[in-house]
Design an enzyme around this catalytic site. Structure first.
Site, PDB file in Angstrom:
ATOM      1  N   HIS A   1      -3.115 -28.356  -2.239  1.00 57.26           N
ATOM      2  CA  HIS A   1      -4.508 -27.963  -2.513  1.00 57.26           C
ATOM      3  C   HIS A   1      -4.955 -28.414  -3.894  1.00 57.26           C
ATOM      4  O   HIS A   1      -4.152 -28.572  -4.818  1.00 57.26           O
ATOM      5  CB  HIS A   1      -4.731 -26.456  -2.294  1.00 57.26           C
ATOM      6  CG  HIS A   1      -4.189 -25.538  -3.337  1.00 57.26           C
ATOM      7  ND1 HIS A   1      -3.483 -24.393  -3.028  1.00 57.26           N
ATOM      8  CD2 HIS A   1      -4.256 -25.560  -4.687  1.00 57.26           C
ATOM      9  CE1 HIS A   1      -3.160 -23.772  -4.136  1.00 57.26           C
ATOM     10  NE2 HIS A   1      -3.604 -24.455  -5.160  1.00 57.26           N
TER      11      HIS A   1
ATOM     12  N   ASP B   1     -12.701 -22.839  -9.855  1.00 52.74           N
ATOM     13  CA  ASP B   1     -12.550 -21.769  -8.874  1.00 52.74           C
ATOM     14  C   ASP B   1     -12.380 -20.412  -9.554  1.00 52.74           C
ATOM     15  O   ASP B   1     -12.226 -20.333 -10.783  1.00 52.74           O
ATOM     16  CB  ASP B   1     -11.366 -22.064  -7.945  1.00 52.74           C
ATOM     17  CG  ASP B   1     -10.115 -22.543  -8.688  1.00 52.74           C
ATOM     18  OD1 ASP B   1     -10.039 -22.358  -9.920  1.00 52.74           O
ATOM     19  OD2 ASP B   1      -9.220 -23.094  -8.034  1.00 52.74           O
TER      20      ASP B   1
ATOM     21  N   ASN C   1       1.202 -26.916  -1.689  1.00 52.89           N
ATOM     22  CA  ASN C   1       0.762 -27.304  -0.340  1.00 52.89           C
ATOM     23  C   ASN C   1      -0.317 -28.381  -0.377  1.00 52.89           C
ATOM     24  O   ASN C   1      -0.975 -28.645   0.625  1.00 52.89           O
ATOM     25  CB  ASN C   1       0.277 -26.084   0.448  1.00 52.89           C
ATOM     26  CG  ASN C   1      -0.946 -25.431  -0.183  1.00 52.89           C
ATOM     27  OD1 ASN C   1      -1.479 -25.918  -1.190  1.00 52.89           O
ATOM     28  ND2 ASN C   1      -1.408 -24.332   0.392  1.00 52.89           N
TER      29      ASN C   1
ATOM     30  N   GLU D   1      -7.581 -25.049   0.499  1.00 53.49           N
ATOM     31  CA  GLU D   1      -6.319 -24.980   1.226  1.00 53.49           C
ATOM     32  C   GLU D   1      -6.295 -26.019   2.351  1.00 53.49           C
ATOM     33  O   GLU D   1      -7.347 -26.532   2.757  1.00 53.49           O
ATOM     34  CB  GLU D   1      -6.146 -23.574   1.802  1.00 53.49           C
ATOM     35  CG  GLU D   1      -6.067 -22.472   0.744  1.00 53.49           C
ATOM     36  CD  GLU D   1      -4.727 -22.426   0.008  1.00 53.49           C
ATOM     37  OE1 GLU D   1      -4.151 -23.493  -0.292  1.00 53.49           O
ATOM     38  OE2 GLU D   1      -4.267 -21.305  -0.273  1.00 53.49           O
TER      39      GLU D   1
HETATM   40  C1  GLP Z   1      -4.037 -22.625  -8.471  1.00 51.55           C
HETATM   41  C2  GLP Z   1      -5.345 -23.243  -8.896  1.00 51.55           C
HETATM   42  C3  GLP Z   1      -5.309 -24.741  -8.846  1.00 51.55           C
HETATM   43  C4  GLP Z   1      -4.038 -25.252  -9.484  1.00 51.55           C
HETATM   44  C5  GLP Z   1      -2.851 -24.730  -8.732  1.00 51.55           C
HETATM   45  C6  GLP Z   1      -1.529 -25.231  -9.292  1.00 51.55           C
HETATM   46  O1  GLP Z   1      -3.931 -22.421  -7.121  1.00 51.55           O
HETATM   47  N1  GLP Z   1      -6.453 -22.786  -8.132  1.00 51.55           N
HETATM   48  O2  GLP Z   1      -6.460 -25.268  -9.487  1.00 51.55           O
HETATM   49  O3  GLP Z   1      -4.039 -26.653  -9.465  1.00 51.55           O
HETATM   50  O4  GLP Z   1      -2.886 -23.318  -8.867  1.00 51.55           O
HETATM   51  O5  GLP Z   1      -1.101 -24.391 -10.293  1.00 51.55           O
HETATM   52  P1  GLP Z   1       0.070 -24.680 -11.304  1.00 51.55           P
HETATM   53  O6  GLP Z   1      -0.438 -25.727 -12.202  1.00 51.55           O
HETATM   54  O7  GLP Z   1       0.276 -23.383 -12.016  1.00 51.55           O
HETATM   55  O8  GLP Z   1       1.226 -25.111 -10.502  1.00 51.55           O
END
Ligand code: GLP
Length: 259
Positions: free
Chosen positions: A137, A66, A135, A142
């Site tokens: 995702h 992404d 949440n 989302e």
């Molecule tokens: C972002 C990314 C996701 C990732 C999520 C969790 O939203 N788009 O790919 O899994 O964050 O992030 P973290 O690992 O920093 O908790």
């Protein structure tokens, strides 16, 4: 679904690095990479294996999950820059084969279509690394995302913008829109590996692994994947009902046919 519960985040990083190493040694061509904090130790371990053990990525391509709309590749918070700084600049994977959506594209929807077609033509991804949002995702899909979605533009929830504000100077600077691989796109990867550590991920992990298959928890789509591995530390596993069972499966994995 295979659930690996390990004591500490370090152990999770080693286990995921082992899965990537095995896939590469078995002939993987295409890696799927994730950003966020969760995979950082995995990347550090793979960099170490490249440096110390000669693990080579020279024949591989990598696709990002992404990107934020409105941030070009030079922006400090862009995912393209993140993955290069934290991983691919430190291994022998050719820089031009690190592929992701262009957040700076003038027409984000057209860019999403281009990226979708690129993955379809250059893929499939052999092994896809995933984190999980609080949440539920994955990528930036989302809650309420179609379980069959392609790469497309999505609008972030307030919760995700707040969760990710630490990478920006202020909450206002966190973009509202992103381009993300869809849940259908992620499902085309041959193997999916989700890493989650910490108590703050426990509810999302429980919903993904043991909750209903539902667009309200996008990561639950991994229940449909034939080769999904969920790697969690004790804290992130703390709300799983079948913890004992997952430990037994792991303990007896190599005794099939012998008991
Ligand atoms: C972002 C990314 C996701 C990732 C999520 C969790 O939203 N788009 O790919 O899994 O964050 O992030 P973290 O690992 O920093 O908790």
């Amino acid at each position: 679904m295979e659930v690996l519960i390990l004591p500490e985040p370090d152990d999770c990083a080693i286990a995921v690095a082992d899965l990537f190493t095995e896939a590469i040694e078995a002939g993987a061509r295409v890696l799927g990479l994730a950003t966020g904090s969760s995979p950082l130790q995995v990347y550090a371990e793979l960099i170490r294996r490249h440096r110390d053990d000669g693990l080579s990525f020279a024949h591989l391509s990598a696709f990002l999950l992404d990107e934020y709309v409105g941030l070009d590749r030079s922006h400090p918070a862009s995912y393209d820059r993140f993955i290069r700084e934290h991983f691919t600049d430190h291994i022998d994977l050719p820089a031009e084969r690190v592929l992701g959506p262009d957040g700076g594209a003038r027409d984000p929807r057209a860019e999403a279509t281009r990226y979708d077609e690129l993955i379809a033509s250059e893929g499939p991804v052999d092994i896809q690394l995933l984190g999980i949002g609080t949440n539920g995702h994955i990528g930036f899909n989302e809650p309420s995302s179609s379980l069959a979605s392609p790469v497309r533009v999505k609008t972030l929830t307030d919760q995700t913008r707040q969760d990710n504000a630490r990478f920006f100077a202020s909450l206002e600077e966190v973009p509202r829109h992103v381009i993300t691989q869809g849940l259908g796109t992620i499902g085309t990867a041959r193997q999916a590996v989700l890493i989650a550590t910490g108590e703050h991920k426990a509810a999302a992990v429980a919903a993904a692994v043991e909750g209903p298959l539902s667009a309200m928890c996008p990561a639950s789509v991994l229940q449909l994947h034939p080769r999904a591995v969920i790697v969690v530390d004790e804290a992130a596993a703390s709300r799983l009902q079948l913890q004992d069972y997952y430990r037994q499966v792991r303990a007896h994995k190599d005794t099939v046919g012998r008991s």
